[in-house]
Design a protein around this motif. Structure first.
Motif, short mmCIF file in Angstrom:
data_model
loop_
_atom_site.label_atom_id
_atom_site.label_comp_id
_atom_site.label_asym_id
_atom_site.label_seq_id
_atom_site.Cartn_x
_atom_site.Cartn_y
_atom_site.Cartn_z
N ARG A 108 0.86 -1.18 0.00
CA ARG A 108 0.00 0.00 0.00
C ARG A 108 0.90 1.23 0.00
O ARG A 108 1.93 1.26 0.69
N ILE A 109 0.51 2.26 -0.74
CA ILE A 109 1.33 3.46 -0.84
C ILE A 109 0.45 4.69 -0.64
O ILE A 109 -0.67 4.76 -1.14
N SER A 110 0.94 5.64 0.15
CA SER A 110 0.22 6.90 0.35
C SER A 110 1.13 8.05 -0.06
O SER A 110 2.35 7.97 0.04
N SER A 111 0.51 9.13 -0.53
CA SER A 111 1.28 10.30 -0.93
C SER A 111 0.41 11.54 -0.80
O SER A 111 -0.82 11.45 -0.65
N ALA A 112 1.03 12.70 -0.86
CA ALA A 112 0.30 13.95 -0.72
C ALA A 112 -0.60 14.22 -1.91
O ALA A 112 -1.59 14.94 -1.79
N SER A 113 -0.28 13.67 -3.06
CA SER A 113 -1.09 13.85 -4.27
C SER A 113 -1.14 12.53 -5.02
O SER A 113 -0.29 11.66 -4.83
N GLU A 149 12.15 5.88 -3.19
CA GLU A 149 12.93 6.68 -4.13
C GLU A 149 12.31 6.68 -5.52
O GLU A 149 12.31 7.70 -6.21
N GLN A 150 11.80 5.54 -5.94
CA GLN A 150 11.26 5.42 -7.29
C GLN A 150 9.85 6.00 -7.42
O GLN A 150 9.53 6.63 -8.43
N PHE A 151 9.01 5.79 -6.43
CA PHE A 151 7.60 6.14 -6.58
C PHE A 151 7.19 7.40 -5.84
O PHE A 151 6.25 8.08 -6.25
N LEU A 152 7.88 7.73 -4.74
CA LEU A 152 7.47 8.89 -3.96
C LEU A 152 8.35 10.11 -4.20
O LEU A 152 7.96 11.23 -3.84
#
Length: 244
Positions: free
Chosen positions: A193-198, A222-225
């Motif tokens: 699972r991945i979370s981000s600001a946008s 490093e690659q996705f965020l």
């Protein structure tokens, strides 16, 4: 003497194989991947995803992911809530056990979205002490996300890189996921699972992997965020024993 229309039928049967009563044209191909295909569920309020639990032998030699919903709205809502991670970002394990079917019916978007599966819903892993919570529930496949037959060969050397792909349901910042594309065995089924600001774009990256054949959280970040310091990645599921 045969009536004229019947003569035509006899003549055609001499040229072409005649259909038996109830047979369709063309005849359906024989099932090649018939079996009990257990699947992991993950997702949340924006949608549910099923991931077939693969192995390197027929009939389970395919990596399959699809988005779906349960026909029973109450069950659908309950499962979406149950799959939410706890405060420590640990996602509960839930699996589904469909009635036996041919996995190849999910091999294309057209065929997959015409399939309705009847499943038992299990809290935990259905083969490892899980508890059946709902029985005989119908699910509808909304979108095929991945269907890939596995390369059954043995890897000649330990891989240094692997491909990880991002799924973003409905362009949400909360419902984003990573899965590892399976290559030659030995392999590891790795879902995160991945979370981000946008919202992040749905794309794949080739990343460095460890001796365990998985990428570290730092490498994936490093690659996705990139520069999103508030972003976070957590493991949903990891399995290597079944993929040797």
């Amino acid at each position: 003497m045969l009536p004229k229309p019947l003569k035509h039928v006899v003549y055609l049967c001499l040229l072409l194989p005649c259909l038996t009563i109830g047979q369709s044209a063309p005849a359906l191909a024989k099932p090649t991947h018939m079996g009990l295909h257990g699947m992991l569920m993950f997702g949340g309020q924006q949608g549910l995803i099923a991931s077939h639990l693969p192995m390197y032998h027929v009939p389970h030699n395919a990596q399959v992911l699809f988005q779906f919903h349960f026909v029973d709205a109450k069950v659908d809502k309950a499962i979406k809530q149950a799959l939410q991670p706890n405060p420590n970002q640990v996602t509960p394990i839930w699996t589904i056990v469909p009635q036996p079917f041919d996995l190849m019916t999910l091999s294309t978007e057209a065929s997959a979205t015409s399939v309705r599966l009847i499943v038992d819903i299990v809290e935990g892993h259905f083969e490892r002490g899980g508890v059946t919570k709902y029985q005989q529930q119908a699910l509808v496949i909304d979108k095929l996300l991945l269907f890939a037959l596995l390369d059954m060969g043995q890897a000649t050397q330990t891989p240094k890189q692997a491909t990880y792909c991002l799924l973003n349901l409905n362009h949400s910042t909360q419902e984003q996921y990573l899965y590892k594309r399976l290559a030659q065995r030995p392999e590891t089924d790795h879902l995160l699972r991945i979370s981000s600001a946008s919202p992040l774009p749905a794309k794949c990256h080739s990343v460095d992997v460890t001796p365990a054949n998985t990428a570290t959280m730092d490498t994936l970040s490093e690659q996705f965020l990139a520069d999103d310091l508030s972003g976070e990645i957590s493991v949903i599921y990891v399995e290597s024993d079944e993929l040797q």
